[in-house]
Design a protein around this motif. Structure first.
Motif, PDB file in Angstrom:
ATOM      1  N   ILE A   2      18.904  -5.247 -80.350  1.00 14.48           N
ATOM      2  CA  ILE A   2      18.893  -6.387 -79.423  1.00 14.48           C
ATOM      3  C   ILE A   2      19.906  -6.177 -78.303  1.00 14.48           C
ATOM      4  N   ILE A   3      21.123  -5.750 -78.675  1.00 19.23           N
ATOM      5  CA  ILE A   3      22.145  -5.500 -77.655  1.00 19.23           C
ATOM      6  C   ILE A   3      21.711  -4.370 -76.732  1.00 19.23           C
ATOM      7  N   GLY A   4      21.124  -3.312 -77.315  1.00 17.23           N
ATOM      8  CA  GLY A   4      20.665  -2.186 -76.508  1.00 17.23           C
ATOM      9  C   GLY A   4      19.594  -2.581 -75.512  1.00 17.23           C
ATOM     10  N   VAL A   5      18.575  -3.315 -75.982  1.00 15.97           N
ATOM     11  CA  VAL A   5      17.482  -3.743 -75.108  1.00 15.97           C
ATOM     12  C   VAL A   5      17.983  -4.737 -74.067  1.00 15.97           C
ATOM     13  N   ALA A   6      18.817  -5.687 -74.504  1.00 11.37           N
ATOM     14  CA  ALA A   6      19.361  -6.679 -73.578  1.00 11.37           C
ATOM     15  C   ALA A   6      20.168  -6.004 -72.473  1.00 11.37           C
ATOM     16  N   SER A   7      20.928  -4.994 -72.855  1.00 11.04           N
ATOM     17  CA  SER A   7      21.741  -4.274 -71.878  1.00 11.04           C
ATOM     18  C   SER A   7      20.870  -3.525 -70.870  1.00 11.04           C
ATOM     19  N   MET A   8      19.783  -2.932 -71.367  1.00 12.62           N
ATOM     20  CA  MET A   8      18.850  -2.264 -70.447  1.00 12.62           C
ATOM     21  C   MET A   8      18.292  -3.246 -69.421  1.00 12.62           C
ATOM     22  N   VAL A   9      17.852  -4.393 -69.913  1.00 12.77           N
ATOM     23  CA  VAL A   9      17.244  -5.392 -69.032  1.00 12.77           C
ATOM     24  C   VAL A   9      18.273  -5.908 -68.024  1.00 12.77           C
ATOM     25  N   TRP A  10      19.478  -6.230 -68.525  1.00 15.51           N
ATOM     26  CA  TRP A  10      20.522  -6.752 -67.648  1.00 15.51           C
ATOM     27  C   TRP A  10      20.920  -5.702 -66.619  1.00 15.51           C
TER      28      TRP A  10
ATOM     29  N   VAL B 157      29.375 -12.035 -77.242  1.00 13.46           N
ATOM     30  CA  VAL B 157      28.924 -11.316 -78.437  1.00 13.46           C
ATOM     31  C   VAL B 157      29.303  -9.834 -78.385  1.00 13.46           C
ATOM     32  N   ILE B 158      29.240  -9.219 -77.203  1.00 12.63           N
ATOM     33  CA  ILE B 158      29.579  -7.788 -77.101  1.00 12.63           C
ATOM     34  C   ILE B 158      31.068  -7.562 -76.849  1.00 12.63           C
ATOM     35  N   SER B 159      31.861  -8.620 -76.836  1.00 16.73           N
ATOM     36  CA  SER B 159      33.300  -8.491 -76.562  1.00 16.73           C
ATOM     37  C   SER B 159      34.031  -7.521 -77.494  1.00 16.73           C
ATOM     38  N   PRO B 160      33.644  -7.408 -78.779  1.00 20.68           N
ATOM     39  CA  PRO B 160      34.340  -6.432 -79.640  1.00 20.68           C
ATOM     40  C   PRO B 160      34.247  -4.993 -79.130  1.00 20.68           C
ATOM     41  N   ASP B 161      33.198  -4.663 -78.379  1.00 17.92           N
ATOM     42  CA  ASP B 161      33.049  -3.299 -77.859  1.00 17.92           C
ATOM     43  C   ASP B 161      34.238  -2.888 -77.000  1.00 17.92           C
ATOM     44  N   TYR B 162      34.858  -3.844 -76.339  1.00 17.70           N
ATOM     45  CA  TYR B 162      35.983  -3.568 -75.438  1.00 17.70           C
ATOM     46  C   TYR B 162      37.312  -4.017 -76.033  1.00 17.70           C
ATOM     47  N   ASN B 163      37.314  -5.207 -76.605  1.00 19.73           N
ATOM     48  CA  ASN B 163      38.578  -5.776 -77.089  1.00 19.73           C
ATOM     49  C   ASN B 163      39.122  -5.078 -78.323  1.00 19.73           C
ATOM     50  N   ARG B 164      38.311  -4.293 -79.013  1.00 19.92           N
ATOM     51  CA  ARG B 164      38.794  -3.553 -80.194  1.00 19.92           C
ATOM     52  C   ARG B 164      39.885  -2.558 -79.817  1.00 19.92           C
TER      53      ARG B 164
ATOM     54  N   TYR C 129      27.480   0.553 -71.076  1.00 17.21           N
ATOM     55  CA  TYR C 129      28.393   1.001 -72.133  1.00 17.21           C
ATOM     56  C   TYR C 129      28.060   0.327 -73.465  1.00 17.21           C
ATOM     57  N   SER C 130      27.914  -1.004 -73.447  1.00 23.53           N
ATOM     58  CA  SER C 130      27.594  -1.733 -74.685  1.00 23.53           C
ATOM     59  C   SER C 130      26.198  -1.380 -75.191  1.00 23.53           C
ATOM     60  N   GLY C 131      25.270  -1.189 -74.259  1.00 20.29           N
ATOM     61  CA  GLY C 131      23.923  -0.793 -74.671  1.00 20.29           C
ATOM     62  C   GLY C 131      23.917   0.557 -75.353  1.00 20.29           C
ATOM     63  N   GLY C 132      24.733   1.484 -74.860  1.00 20.29           N
ATOM     64  CA  GLY C 132      24.849   2.797 -75.491  1.00 20.29           C
ATOM     65  C   GLY C 132      25.384   2.701 -76.899  1.00 20.29           C
TER      66      GLY C 132
ATOM     67  N   THR D 160      23.387   8.064 -75.148  1.00 21.84           N
ATOM     68  CA  THR D 160      22.665   6.799 -75.277  1.00 21.84           C
ATOM     69  C   THR D 160      23.005   5.857 -74.118  1.00 21.84           C
ATOM     70  N   THR D 161      24.240   5.939 -73.636  1.00 23.68           N
ATOM     71  CA  THR D 161      24.623   5.145 -72.459  1.00 23.68           C
ATOM     72  C   THR D 161      23.798   5.568 -71.253  1.00 23.68           C
ATOM     73  N   LEU D 162      23.625   6.874 -71.091  1.00 22.95           N
ATOM     74  CA  LEU D 162      22.813   7.397 -69.995  1.00 22.95           C
ATOM     75  C   LEU D 162      21.370   6.916 -70.124  1.00 22.95           C
ATOM     76  N   ALA D 163      20.854   6.917 -71.348  1.00 23.36           N
ATOM     77  CA  ALA D 163      19.486   6.457 -71.582  1.00 23.36           C
ATOM     78  C   ALA D 163      19.325   4.989 -71.206  1.00 23.36           C
ATOM     79  N   VAL D 164      20.287   4.159 -71.632  1.00 23.23           N
ATOM     80  CA  VAL D 164      20.253   2.731 -71.291  1.00 23.23           C
ATOM     81  C   VAL D 164      20.254   2.543 -69.782  1.00 23.23           C
ATOM     82  N   GLY D 165      21.156   3.269 -69.102  1.00 22.59           N
ATOM     83  CA  GLY D 165      21.264   3.136 -67.652  1.00 22.59           C
ATOM     84  C   GLY D 165      20.020   3.605 -66.921  1.00 22.59           C
ATOM     85  N   LEU D 166      19.446   4.718 -67.370  1.00 25.71           N
ATOM     86  CA  LEU D 166      18.260   5.254 -66.698  1.00 25.71           C
ATOM     87  C   LEU D 166      17.036   4.360 -66.902  1.00 25.71           C
ATOM     88  N   ILE D 167      16.872   3.869 -68.142  1.00 31.81           N
ATOM     89  CA  ILE D 167      15.750   2.951 -68.397  1.00 31.81           C
ATOM     90  C   ILE D 167      15.961   1.659 -67.611  1.00 31.81           C
ATOM     91  N   GLY D 168      17.227   1.166 -67.607  1.00 31.14           N
ATOM     92  CA  GLY D 168      17.546  -0.024 -66.823  1.00 31.14           C
ATOM     93  C   GLY D 168      17.279   0.188 -65.343  1.00 31.14           C
TER      94      GLY D 168
END
Length: 408
Positions: free
Chosen positions: A91-99, A205-212, A281-284, A301-309
């Motif tokens: 869900i996070i991956g797909v949402a990130s692609m769309v966003w 929801v994706i805040s842990p990806d950075y705040n960790r 980044y979060s989508g990756g 995977t980050t590159l894939a998210v960005g390219l599809i997006g």
């Protein structure tokens, strides 16, 4: 693997969140709310809505720093190892692609419009979206360190440009005119708060990806509050003021009317860039978890998210923004309710799980999603989080975890 130490300062975290908030949607929500609210009411809604998100963002961040977990890893205890990777990660991956696609499309439209009007150069929206999508994703591919430095450079520029554009727009306009503005329609404060929460809840929801990466839990919370709340309220207020003066709610048109095309283009590109790298980044990270890949594959995977997006941006995903936003605002926020209920109201103190699917978490998440989809309440985005957390707490009391879990 990223060479990132777990000792990021509060101002480093604050810079990341300012970059996330400093976006066109943050301006757009202000210009949208002002069509049905006074300026004072819009500001109140911003403070309440963003404060609610900061509460659950902070609760997630405390645990993220404690265990050094990203969003998917944090969800594994309640959704199960496979459940978190498939449901939350995907869900996070797909949402990130769309966003990423939406933001890239906005950048493409902005760049093409300015090139045409300022320099009489025709640059298609498709080509412009492709160009800026590639530039943005390359920043995210190199990881947290480069996202951080992009924000160090871009944030002061955004502030200067936004303030200058506001000064230019306010020339010949008295502040009393703005304060006396009366909208043609009326929207309740509760409904406005629900809109604000729906917009930024994904970021919570994706805040842990950075705040960790923060030095301590306190560092993560302070940095998030300082970076998010003042910027969010300021950008919403600026978007509302610009809409009042220019008489339109289209942010791209508003900046085009300012009369300084280079400045307008710079603002539009920078605010999409800083927030878009976080999406990639979060989508990756999300797709990494879904496909059981190690950290070393995160750049791929980050590159894939960005390219599809980017491809979504090229084909015009912006035209479907409202429909996409409705789906994402229903599916993602309830994840936070489940995780918070698990870590703060659950009895277990272990940070790992040996189950593949945590059906208590999955059922509770579906309950929260159903509330958002089925109810017409003004606060359904808030209710989605609360209901999913409530269901998880009740089901955890009624059933032992092993009863509603399945080990593949």
């Amino acid at each position: 693997m990223e060479n990132t130490q777990n000792n990021e300062s509060w101002y480093s975290i604050a810079g990341i969140w300012f970059g996330c908030i400093a976006s066109l949607p943050a301006l757009l929500i202000g210009s949208t709310l002002i069509s049905s609210m006074s300026l004072f009411e819009a500001i109140i809604v911003a403070v309440l809505g963003y404060s609610f998100v900061l509460v659950f963002l902070s609760l997630l961040s405390i645990k993220a720093v404690q265990f050094r977990f990203n969003a998917v890893e944090l969800a594994q205890r309640s959704f199960g190892e496979t459940g978190a990777k498939v449901i939350v990660g995907l869900i996070i991956g797909v949402a990130s692609m769309v966003w990423f696609g939406v933001q890239t499309n906005i950048a493409g439209v902005s760049f093409s419009k300015v090139m045409e009007e300022a320099f009489n150069v025709h640059f298609s929206v498709e080509a412009s979206s492709l160009l800026w999508g590639i530039i943005m994703v390359l920043t995210a591919v190199f990881g947290f360190k480069y996202v951080k430095w992009l924000n160090y450079i871009a944030v002061p520029c955004i502030l200067i440009l936004i303030i200058y554009s506001l000064i230019v727009t306010l020339e010949g306009v008295s502040f009393d005119q703005i304060l006396q503005y009366v909208p043609q329609q009326k929207m309740s404060l509760i409904k406005g708060m629900g809109i604000v929460v729906g917009l930024i809840a994904v970021g919570g929801v994706i805040s842990p990806d950075y705040n960790r990466f923060a030095k301590t839990p306190k560092t993560a919370v302070v940095g998030s509050v300082v970076g998010m709340l003042p910027a969010a309220v300021a950008f919403l207020t600026i978007g509302a003021i610009l809409a009042i003066i220019k008489g339109t709610h289209d942010i791209v048109d508003i900046f085009a009317q300012i009369g300084y095309p280079i400045m307008a283009m710079s603002i539009l590109i920078l605010v999409t860039w800083t927030s878009n790298v976080m999406s990639a980044y979060s989508g990756g990270l999300g797709l990494n978890s879904t496909f059981h890949l190690s950290e070393k594959y995160r750049p791929h995977t980050t590159l894939a998210v960005g390219l599809i997006g980017t491809l979504l941006g090229v084909i015009g995903i912006l035209d479907k923004f409202v429909q996409v936003a409705v789906v994402l605002s229903a599916m993602i926020p309830p994840i936070a309710g489940v995780i918070i209920a698990d870590y703060y109201f659950g009895k277990t103190t272990e940070n790992k799980t040996n189950m593949s699917f945590g059906w208590i978490g999955i059922i509770s998440w579906l309950a929260g999603v159903s509330i958002v989809f089925l109810f017409e309440s003004d606060v359904k985005n808030i209710l989605g989080i609360v209901v999913s957390g409530f269901f998880y707490s009740i089901l955890s009391l009624l059933f032992k975890k092993r009863t509603l879990s399945y080990k593949a």
